[in-house]
Scaffold this motif. Structure first.
Motif, PDB file in Angstrom:
ATOM      1  N   THR A   1      11.563   6.479  -2.821  1.00 34.28           N
ATOM      2  CA  THR A   1      11.952   7.641  -3.538  1.00 34.28           C
ATOM      3  C   THR A   1      10.777   8.598  -3.318  1.00 34.28           C
ATOM      4  OG1 THR A   1      12.828   6.105  -5.209  1.00 34.28           O
ATOM      5  CG2 THR A   1      11.925   8.183  -5.964  1.00 34.28           C
ATOM      6  N   VAL A   2       9.290   8.144  -3.445  1.00 31.64           N
ATOM      7  CA  VAL A   2       8.315   9.070  -3.406  1.00 31.64           C
ATOM      8  C   VAL A   2       8.096   9.832  -1.911  1.00 31.64           C
ATOM      9  CG1 VAL A   2       5.775   9.561  -3.831  1.00 31.64           C
ATOM     10  CG2 VAL A   2       7.375   8.356  -5.268  1.00 31.64           C
ATOM     11  N   ASN A   3       8.628   9.000  -0.978  1.00 33.64           N
ATOM     12  CA  ASN A   3       8.591   9.432   0.289  1.00 33.64           C
ATOM     13  C   ASN A   3       9.813  10.077   0.645  1.00 33.64           C
ATOM     14  OD1 ASN A   3       6.155   8.309   1.488  1.00 33.64           O
ATOM     15  ND2 ASN A   3       7.239   6.481   1.959  1.00 33.64           N
TER      16      ASN A   3
ATOM     17  N   GLY B   1      15.834  11.298   6.070  1.00 33.84           N
ATOM     18  CA  GLY B   1      14.945  11.922   5.459  1.00 33.84           C
ATOM     19  C   GLY B   1      13.667  12.426   6.353  1.00 33.84           C
ATOM     20  N   SER B   2      13.394  13.774   6.318  1.00 21.93           N
ATOM     21  CA  SER B   2      12.294  14.082   7.139  1.00 21.93           C
ATOM     22  C   SER B   2      10.798  13.833   6.410  1.00 21.93           C
ATOM     23  CB  SER B   2      12.450  15.848   7.217  1.00 21.93           C
ATOM     24  OG  SER B   2      12.014  16.493   5.934  1.00 21.93           O
ATOM     25  N   GLY B   3      10.818  13.376   5.273  1.00 20.39           N
ATOM     26  CA  GLY B   3       9.724  13.106   4.603  1.00 20.39           C
ATOM     27  C   GLY B   3       8.980  14.415   3.728  1.00 20.39           C
ATOM     28  N   ARG B   4       9.818  15.748   4.101  1.00 26.22           N
ATOM     29  CA  ARG B   4       9.642  16.812   3.180  1.00 26.22           C
ATOM     30  C   ARG B   4      10.527  16.958   2.157  1.00 26.22           C
ATOM     31  NH1 ARG B   4      10.084  18.609   8.421  1.00 26.22           N
ATOM     32  NH2 ARG B   4      12.262  19.203   7.865  1.00 26.22           N
TER      33      ARG B   4
ATOM     34  N   VAL C   1       0.878  -1.100   0.172  1.00 24.16           N
ATOM     35  CA  VAL C   1      -0.115   0.225   0.007  1.00 24.16           C
ATOM     36  C   VAL C   1       0.648   1.118   0.098  1.00 24.16           C
ATOM     37  CG1 VAL C   1      -1.814   1.421   1.244  1.00 24.16           C
ATOM     38  CG2 VAL C   1      -1.860  -1.021   1.020  1.00 24.16           C
ATOM     39  N   ARG C   2       0.517   2.050  -0.764  1.00 22.52           N
ATOM     40  CA  ARG C   2       1.433   3.361  -0.934  1.00 22.52           C
ATOM     41  C   ARG C   2       1.675   4.016   0.262  1.00 22.52           C
ATOM     42  NH1 ARG C   2       2.797   6.911  -5.083  1.00 22.52           N
ATOM     43  NH2 ARG C   2       1.717   6.040  -6.421  1.00 22.52           N
ATOM     44  N   GLY C   3       2.762   4.257   0.613  1.00 25.42           N
ATOM     45  CA  GLY C   3       2.995   5.052   2.052  1.00 25.42           C
ATOM     46  C   GLY C   3       3.204   4.037   3.268  1.00 25.42           C
ATOM     47  N   GLU C   4       3.073   2.813   3.181  1.00 27.37           N
ATOM     48  CA  GLU C   4       2.899   1.758   4.509  1.00 27.37           C
ATOM     49  C   GLU C   4       4.023   0.782   4.154  1.00 27.37           C
ATOM     50  OE1 GLU C   4      -0.990   0.617   5.016  1.00 27.37           O
ATOM     51  OE2 GLU C   4      -1.829   2.663   4.962  1.00 27.37           O
TER      52      GLU C   4
ATOM     53  N   SER D   1      15.312  14.633  -1.752  1.00 25.01           N
ATOM     54  CA  SER D   1      14.396  14.882  -3.011  1.00 25.01           C
ATOM     55  C   SER D   1      14.797  13.679  -3.946  1.00 25.01           C
ATOM     56  CB  SER D   1      14.741  16.122  -3.726  1.00 25.01           C
ATOM     57  OG  SER D   1      13.876  16.311  -4.726  1.00 25.01           O
ATOM     58  N   SER D   2      13.720  12.732  -4.153  1.00 28.59           N
ATOM     59  CA  SER D   2      13.482  11.704  -4.852  1.00 28.59           C
ATOM     60  C   SER D   2      14.782  10.791  -4.917  1.00 28.59           C
ATOM     61  CB  SER D   2      13.026  11.976  -6.294  1.00 28.59           C
ATOM     62  OG  SER D   2      11.876  12.666  -6.002  1.00 28.59           O
ATOM     63  N   PRO D   3      15.331  10.331  -3.720  1.00 23.27           N
ATOM     64  CA  PRO D   3      16.590   9.439  -3.983  1.00 23.27           C
ATOM     65  C   PRO D   3      16.184   8.112  -5.061  1.00 23.27           C
ATOM     66  CG  PRO D   3      15.500   9.084  -2.001  1.00 23.27           C
ATOM     67  CD  PRO D   3      14.878  10.241  -2.689  1.00 23.27           C
ATOM     68  N   TRP D   4      17.132   8.106  -5.839  1.00 19.70           N
ATOM     69  CA  TRP D   4      16.693   7.055  -6.947  1.00 19.70           C
ATOM     70  C   TRP D   4      17.528   5.991  -7.139  1.00 19.70           C
ATOM     71  CZ3 TRP D   4      12.038   8.232  -9.724  1.00 19.70           C
ATOM     72  CH2 TRP D   4      12.024   7.561 -10.663  1.00 19.70           C
TER      73      TRP D   4
END
Length: 593
Positions: A240-242, A260-263, A209-212, A282-285
Motif C-alpha cells: 500500500t504505502v509503496n 507500480g512505478s513507486g511514484r 523493515v519499512r520498504g524492504e 495510489s495506495s492500493p488497499w
C-alpha cells in the motif's frame, strides 16, 4: 499573523508533556492537520518523513488530529493510529476541532507553516507539497539564521515503548491451498503465514523493515492456478504505502514487483491499458479476482483499477477520482476510499466496502449500486432496513454462500450482515477491536482480522442482534454562503523556485459538482481556471460542494527542472444563508508572508 496557540485535549509522543508555541519558539513548525481515516493524510505522513530526517535539528512537525468520524475522537483509538502509521513526531488531540477552526482549515490534509518567530507564513491543502515545503524551509533557515532567531537542536519527540506481539495491526487475510492463513502484518511491513489455527507462525515474508520490500501491505488475492502457473507467482499483494503490487511465489518464497512505478498517482485519468511496471498507483488497499483479472481497490484516488498478470497491464475499472457517492455505469461513478473487496459465490457481483462514505456497494453487469450508505458525512451504528442502516468507515467485506454479505464495520468495532433478499442490516458481533477484514474459509468458518487487538478471531455461528444505535454526522463547521451567484476562488501560489508549467497547455484544472445535484444551478463541470462563478439554489437549504483542483508547476532554476503536480479534493459542507458571503475561498497553496 501570529500563529494561534495549540490548545488540544492531550498530546502523544511527548512523554506526557503538553507543548505550547513558546516551547517551540526558534524552530520551523509544520502543523499537519490530519485524521487517521483519510488516505490523503496518510500520503502526507509519508511525504513528511524525508523532510523530518533532512531538517531534524531545525524543523518540528506537529500532527494536529482533527477527527472526522466519531470513533476518531477516542483518545485510545488515536494512540493506536499513531503507532499503526509510524507517526514519529508529536501529535495534539484536537478532538473538538478548536485548533482546526483557529487555523481556518477546510480540508484534510492541510499543512500550516509557522516560522521560528511564531508567525504563520504559509498554508497548503492536499498532498504533493514536499518539494515546495523543502524550498520554503531552506528560505526560512537562511533568513532566521541571519536574524539569530533559529535555534537548532533536538525536538520534543519522545518515542513510546516498543510493543511485542506476533502480529501488529494486521490488515487482510486469505486462505491458502494448504489450509494455512496468509495475513498482511501491516505495521511490521511483512506477510505472516499462520497455521489453520490462526495463532502459530509458519513463516514470514519480508524483512519487517519499512520498504524492504513491503511498506504497510494490505490486500491479498490468490490467483487461479492456471494464471499463477503462467505469471510465475501465486499471490498478489497490495503493497500500500509503496504504491505497488508484488507477487509472492508460495513454493520459493520469492517476492517480485509486478505493478507500480513507486511514484504516487498524480496524473490525468484515461481508459487505456498501461504497462504495469511503469504505471503510477495510489495506495492500493485490497484485491479480488473478478471479471478474469485482479481488481484493485485504489483507495488513494477513490477508484477501482484492474491488473492483468498475464499481459502485465493495468488500467482504470471504475470511478472518476471525485470523492463522493454516486452510482451508475462504471466510468462515471463516484467512490470514496474503497478499502475492501469480495466476490459473490456465483462470481456475478463484486462487493465493495467504500469506507469514507460508510457504504456497502457492489458492481454487477458493468453498473455500480449502493446497498447501504448515504454519503460522506452520514454514519453511525444503526441496523434495520438498508435505506436507514448506517456503518462507520468499514474496511472489509466477505460474500457468503447464501448471498448475504459480512462487513468489517471498522470504526463501530463490529461485524455486520447485509441480507440482500430482505434488504436489511443486522449486527453479528459488536465487540471487535477495529476489524479490518472478514474471511470465510472453504470449510465455512468466519475469521475476522481484529486489527487493533493484533490477532485473528473466529466468529460463533448464528449470533445476530439488532442495534438501534446512534446516527452521526461529521461535526465539521459548514460554510455559510449566499443563495444565487457565488465566486469560488481556489488560491494557489507556486512554491519558491517554481512556476506554473504551460508546456502541455493550461497547468490548472478545476472540477466542481454538488450533492445533492440540485444544489448547483450553474457552474458544474471542468475548467482550466481556478476561479469560477457558481449559482446556488435558494430552495436547497444545505449540501456539499465537491471541488477538485490541481496545478502543475516546474522548477525555474535547473536546466532539466522537475515537474510537480499539486492536487486536492474538497467536500465542503455548505448552508444557504441570505446573509452569507458571496465568495468561497479555498487554499490549495497560499503564502502569508
Amino acid at each position: 499573523m501570529r500563529a494561534p496557540e495549540l490548545k488540544g485535549r492531550g498530546w502523544l509522543n511527548t512523554g506526557g508533556k503538553a507543548l505550547t508555541l513558546a516551547d517551540l519558539r526558534g524552530k520551523i513548525l509544520v502543523l499537519d492537520f490530519w485524521t487517521f481515516c483519510c488516505i490523503n493524510c496518510l500520503h502526507v505522513l509519508d511525504e513528511l518523513r524525508p523532510l523530518e530526517e533532512k531538517y531534524g535539528d531545525a524543523l518540528v512537525v506537529i500532527g494536529v488530529h482533527s477527527p472526522k468520524f466519531e470513533h476518531e475522537r477516542d483518545p485510545v483509538a488515536l494512540a493506536a493510529a499513531v503507532e499503526r502509521y509510524g507517526v514519529h513526531h508529536p501529535v495534539v488531540d484536537d478532538g473538538d476541532m478548536h485548533i482546526w477552526q483557529q487555523y481556518a482549515a477546510k480540508a484534510w490534509p492541510t499543512l500550516s507553516v509557522v516560522d521560528p518567530a511564531g508567525y504563520l507564513v504559509a498554508s497548503m491543502a492536499g498532498e504533493g507539497h514536499a518539494e515546495g515545503l523543502s524550498r520554503l524551509i531552506d528560505e526560512l533557515i537562511v533568513k532566521h539564521e541571519a536574524d539569530g532567531t533559529l535555534h537548532r537542536g533536538d525536538g520534543p519527540y519522545v518515542p513510546p515503548p516498543a510493543p511485542e506481539s506476533l502480529l501488529r495491526f494486521p490488515g487482510k487475510a486469505i486462505e491458502l491451498p494448504n489450509g494455512n492463513l496468509l495475513v498482511s502484518d501491516s505495521a511490521r511491513h511483512s506477510l505472516a503465514e499462520l497455521s489453520a489455527d490462526g495463532e502459530t507462525l509458519v513463516r514470514r515474508f519480508g524483512s519487517e523493515v519499512r520498504g524492504e520490500p513491503f511498506s504497510e501491505p494490505q490486500g491479498l488475492v490468490l490467483l487461479p492456478e492456471a494464471v499463477a502457473g503462467t505469471a510465475g507467482y501465486d499471490v498478489v499483494v497490495a503493497d500500500t504505502v509503496n504504491h505497488q503490487l508484488r507477487g509472492l511465489n508460495l513454493e520459493t518464497g520469492e517476492i517480485t514487483l509486478v505493478a507500480g512505478s513507486g511514484r504516487p498517482w498524480r496524473s490525468a485519468v484515461d481508459d487505456h491499458a498501461h504497462d504495469s511496471l511503469a504505471a503510477d498507483l495510489s495506495s492500493p488497499w485490497d484485491l479480488a479476482w473478478y471479471d478474469d483479472r485482479v481488481i484493485i481497490a485504489m483507495a488513494g484516488i477513490h477508484q477501482l483499477w484492474w491488473f492483468d498478470p498475464i499481459k502485465r497491464t493495468v488500467g482504470v475499472y471504475a470511478g472518476t477520482t471525485v470523492e463522493a457517492l454516486r452510482d451508475g455505469p462504471l466510468p462515471d461513478v463516484w467512490m470514496a476510499q474503497p478499502s475492501g473487496l469480495s466476490v459473490s459465490a456465483d462470481g456475478k457481483r463484486l462487493w465493495i466496502a467504500d469506507s469514507e462514505t460508510s457504504a456497502l456497494r457492489y458492481v454487477e453487469d458493468g453498473v455500480m449500486h449502493t446497498a447501504v450508505g448515504q454519503g460522506l458525512f452520514d454514519f453511525g451504528h444503526v441496523d434495520g432496513p438498508a435505506g436507514e442502516a448506517l456503518f462507520q468507515h468499514p474496511l472489509g467485506v466477505a460474500a457468503l454462500a447464501d448471498g448475504s454479505v459480512l462487513v468489517a464495520d471498522t470504526y463501530n468495532g463490529a461485524v455486520r450482515r447485509f441480507d440482500p433478499v430482505k434488504a436489511e442490516v443486522s449486527t453479528v458481533d459488536a465487540s471487535v477491536a477495529e476489524p479490518s477484514d472478514v474471511l470465510v474459509t472453504r470449510g465455512g468458518q468466519v475469521i475476522v482480522v481484529e486489527s487493533a487487538a493484533h490477532r485473528l478471531i473466529r466468529l460463533a455461528p448464528g449470533v445476530v442482534k439488532t442495534v438501534s444505535g446512534e446516527r452521526h454526522r461529521t461535526e465539521r463547521p459548514p460554510s455559510h454562503l449566499a443563495p444565487g451567484e457565488v465566486t469560488l476562488d481556489v488560491i494557489f501560489t507556486p512554491a519558491p523556485g517554481q512556476k506554473l508549467d504551460f508546456q502541455f497547455g493550461s497547468p490548472l484544472r478545476l472540477v466542481v459538482s454538488a450533492s445533492p445535484a440540485e444544489l448547483l444551478l450553474d457552474g458544474e463541470g471542468t475548467t482550466t481556471d481556478l476561479s469560477r462563478k457558481i449559482v446556488l439554489n435558494p430552495d436547497v437549504p444545505k449540501g456539499v460542494l465537491q471541488v477538485v483542483a490541481q496545478a502543475a508547476t516546474c522548477d525555474v532554476d535547473a536546466e532539466f527542472g522537475a515537474c510537480h503536480l499539486t492536487r486536492q479534493d474538497w467536500g465542503v459542507p455548505i448552508v444557504i444563508d441570505p446573509s452569507g458571503p458571496d465568495r468561497l475561498p479555498l487554499i490549495l497553496r497560499g503564502m502569508d508572508g
